[in-house]
Design an enzyme around this catalytic site. Structure first.
Site, PDB file in Angstrom:
ATOM      1  N   LYS A 111       0.830  -1.206   0.000  1.00  0.00           N
ATOM      2  CA  LYS A 111       0.000   0.000   0.000  1.00  0.00           C
ATOM      3  C   LYS A 111       0.865   1.256   0.000  1.00  0.00           C
ATOM      4  O   LYS A 111       0.646   2.190  -0.775  1.00  0.00           O
ATOM      5  CB  LYS A 111      -0.926  -0.016   1.209  1.00  0.00           C
TER       6      LYS A 111
ATOM      7  N   GLU B 127      10.219  -5.167   4.304  1.00  0.00           N
ATOM      8  CA  GLU B 127      10.347  -6.554   3.859  1.00  0.00           C
ATOM      9  C   GLU B 127       9.992  -6.691   2.381  1.00  0.00           C
ATOM     10  O   GLU B 127      10.690  -7.364   1.613  1.00  0.00           O
ATOM     11  CB  GLU B 127       9.438  -7.466   4.700  1.00  0.00           C
TER      12      GLU B 127
ATOM     13  N   GLY C 164      -4.934  -3.011   5.192  1.00  0.00           N
ATOM     14  CA  GLY C 164      -4.202  -4.098   4.548  1.00  0.00           C
ATOM     15  C   GLY C 164      -4.824  -5.455   4.761  1.00  0.00           C
ATOM     16  O   GLY C 164      -4.917  -6.262   3.838  1.00  0.00           O
ATOM     17  N   ARG C 165      -5.282  -5.742   5.974  1.00  0.00           N
ATOM     18  CA  ARG C 165      -5.827  -7.073   6.260  1.00  0.00           C
ATOM     19  C   ARG C 165      -7.220  -7.275   5.677  1.00  0.00           C
ATOM     20  O   ARG C 165      -7.771  -8.363   5.755  1.00  0.00           O
ATOM     21  CB  ARG C 165      -5.813  -7.336   7.764  1.00  0.00           C
TER      22      ARG C 165
ATOM     23  N   GLU D 250      -4.656  -8.531  14.924  1.00  0.00           N
ATOM     24  CA  GLU D 250      -4.204  -7.184  14.575  1.00  0.00           C
ATOM     25  C   GLU D 250      -5.337  -6.189  14.745  1.00  0.00           C
ATOM     26  O   GLU D 250      -5.112  -5.023  15.077  1.00  0.00           O
ATOM     27  CB  GLU D 250      -3.673  -7.159  13.137  1.00  0.00           C
TER      28      GLU D 250
ATOM     29  N   HIS E 177      -4.029 -35.410  16.175  1.00  0.00           N
ATOM     30  CA  HIS E 177      -2.853 -36.164  16.611  1.00  0.00           C
ATOM     31  C   HIS E 177      -1.789 -35.231  17.179  1.00  0.00           C
ATOM     32  O   HIS E 177      -0.612 -35.607  17.261  1.00  0.00           O
ATOM     33  CB  HIS E 177      -2.300 -36.978  15.439  1.00  0.00           C
TER      34      HIS E 177
ATOM     35  N   LYS F 295       9.030  -2.425  14.238  1.00  0.00           N
ATOM     36  CA  LYS F 295       9.604  -2.103  12.921  1.00  0.00           C
ATOM     37  C   LYS F 295      10.512  -0.883  13.018  1.00  0.00           C
ATOM     38  O   LYS F 295      11.603  -0.850  12.457  1.00  0.00           O
ATOM     39  CB  LYS F 295       8.474  -1.858  11.918  1.00  0.00           C
TER      40      LYS F 295
END
Length: 555
Positions: free
Chosen positions: A210, A216, A271-272, A357, A388, A516
């Site tokens: 965005k 990253e 963003g999410r 978030e 399991h 960050k």
């Protein structure tokens, strides 16, 4: 939306639920089922191609009514309307949160600051459609004229988790000619392993950011660009192989991406929640634009249900209020997401970001400390693998763990009796969590095996399963674009409802920024371009670990 939120725990509706909690303390779900033969029909709701059985909960009609009263006491209906009409519900950033507009039909007019954003959304979808058609028909090719066979989507957070989930979920609908890869991690292994398995002349790169400033994503994109130029020796070819989805067109162009290869993002979409925008391009390239539009249609169907259904029959509201019930009245600290479908294996990770978030907050809309817990820890994984592994803790551990079982009625891959066995496992687990096994039942079981009395007395306590672990069962006929869209939208609205009850802003994420920012200050020290005096956040542990890193890397 900025008017004072009442202290939640002082509301009469909250106090009434606390009383209900006391009355249910020693009442088992087994007893609730025994007393109510119609329980499963009463606590069952359908919407947008999904079915929810929520009968296996610590729930009575009094509790159900009380939860809905609490929702109304927190002005949920008013806040829901504000969200959907585009009010600035993201109060700390003074923005709307209009992800629902991304999947609304073009005939529905939605405005922000007087501008019809629906027209812009439709124009972007039309651009996506044209681009996807060109790539899939091979009208658009790489710089050598070869068709694109691989798409590498470079992004992180919402630019990665949602698209990856949907790409995997819709694998049966994928074109055999295009393979999608996702790169998010700044660990160099991910980008190196991805690049090792593709060819530059047949690969399309999508830079998904965005801000076009996420470190990253930028570092991975630079690595991909350097690799591409090194392999091709052609800097001009970057324009044919790199696309961007961003709100920062200038930065994307400075990176080397042609203006016509930039798709927009908007500040009214977090963003999410961005899967439904051009961030979904890798999905559309993989499954085709018709299926991407079907995904949007499924989400819109859930939006319509959320908007129109009364609270008592509203699937996202019911699921949200059950989460409030367990987290705030029963002390549950986690919530398990258990998809019994291999195609939905990444759903827990997407929901971790969506929920944690959004609602991992400690102050309310007025900036005052919360007097209650907010979001739970979201975790889980694909069944039956979890049976399991961590299901043991749910069955016999000391913690209350509400769970959502998610399973289609039909499989895309009907192998022998596999799907019937999968469904049996799903139902068996949810029933075991609800009913458990009493001490008397454990003793009777051991006695039937011929075990001696003394050994029965010794072993039986270890086989007791308390039960009373609540769960929902979410079903769909089949995993399709429509049902996947509805499923994700369901959890988006569930998250919003819970944030409304807790009185928090579900659309900012300031906590993400601190680590960050500190990392940006530490990086120059790791590279030897700054010393500790330049880092105001230095401490002895950080200093020691930096020395170890530099020593290990020959500095």
């Amino acid at each position: 939306m900025t008017s004072p939120h009442p202290v939640l725990t002082s509301l009469p509706e909250w106090q009434a639920l606390a009383t209900c909690r006391e009355r249910l303390e020693n009442r088992s779900m087994r007893a609730l089922f025994a007393d109510d033969p119609d329980r499963s029909a009463r606590y069952f709701v359908e919407a947008a191609g999904l079915s929810l059985d929520y009968s296996r909960n610590r729930l009575t009609e009094e509790v159900h009514a009380g939860l809905m009263s609490l929702a109304r006491g927190c002005r949920l209906e008013e806040r829901r309307a504000a969200l959907l009409r585009g009010d600035r519900v993201n109060t700390t950033e003074n923005r709307p949160a209009l992800h629902t507009a991304l999947r609304s039909p073009g005939t529905d007019r939605v405005t922000v600051d007087g501008e019809n954003i629906s027209a812009e959304v439709e124009a972007t979808l039309a651009r996506m459609e044209s681009f996807v058609q060109e790539v899939r028909s091979q009208a658009r090719t790489g710089y050598t004229g070869k068709a694109f066979t691989d798409v590498v989507s470079i992004g992180i957070g919402g630019s990665f988790l949602g698209p990856r989930l949907v790409t995997e979920a819709l694998q049966p609908y994928q074109s055999p000619g295009i393979h999608c890869h996702y790169v998010a991690n700044i660990d160099g292994t991910e980008i190196c392993e991805t690049l090792a398995n593709i060819h530059p002349e047949t690969t399309l790169f999508l830079v998904q950011s965005k801000s076009f400033g996420t470190r990253e994503t930028l570092e991975n994109s630079r690595a991909a660009k350097d690799w591409f130029i090194e392999r091709t020796g052609n800097t001009q070819a970057v324009a044919s192989h790199f696309m961007a989805v961003t709100a920062n067109k200038t930065a994307a162009q400075e990176f080397g991406i042609a203006r016509d290869n930039i798709f927009p993002m908007w500040d009214w979409v977090g963003g999410r929640y961005s899967l439904w925008s051009a961030i979904g391009l890798p999905v559309a390239l993989s499954v085709g634009m018709d299926n991407f539009r079907a995904l949007l249609a499924g989400a819109h169907a859930m939006d319509t249900h959320f908007r129109d259904a009364p609270l008592e029959k509203n699937m996202p509201v019911i699921m949200a209020m059950l989460g409030i019930w367990y987290g705030n009245f029963w002390g549950a600290e986690t919530h398990a997401i258990l998809p019994y479908d291999q195609y939905l294996r990444s759903l827990p990770e997407h929901l971790q970001q969506l929920d944690m978030e959004s609602n991992g907050k400690r102050v309310n809309l007025q900036g005052l400390p919360l007097q209650h817990h907010s979001g739970p820890v979201i975790w889980g994984g694909v069944g039956v693998n979890g049976q399991h592994a961590y299901h043991q803790l749910i069955h016999q551990g000391t913690r209350l763990v509400p769970a959502d079982f998610i399973i289609p009625l039909q499989s895309h891959n009907p192998v022998a009796t596999h799907h019937a066995e999968l469904f049996a496992n799903c139902l068996g687990q949810s029933r075991a969590m609800m009913a458990g096994k009493t001490l008397d039942e454990a003793k009777a079981e051991l006695a039937a095996s011929g075990m001696a009395e003394a050994e029965i007395e010794r072993l039986a306590p270890h086989k007791v399963i308390p039960g009373n672990q609540p769960s929902n069962t979410l079903m769909m006929e089949k995993v399709t674009p429509e049902t996947v869209g509805a499923l994700i939208a369901l959890y988006e609205h569930r998250t919003f409802v819970q944030g409304t009850i807790w009185g928090v802003n579900s659309f900012d994420q300031w906590g993400v920024e601190l680590g960050k920012k500190l990392g940006e200050g530490i990086l120059p020290r790791l590279l030897g371009t700054a010393d500790a005096s330049a880092d105001n956040a230095s401490d002895s542990a950080t200093d020691h670990l930096i020395r170890l890193f530099r020593s290990a890397n020959g500095a």
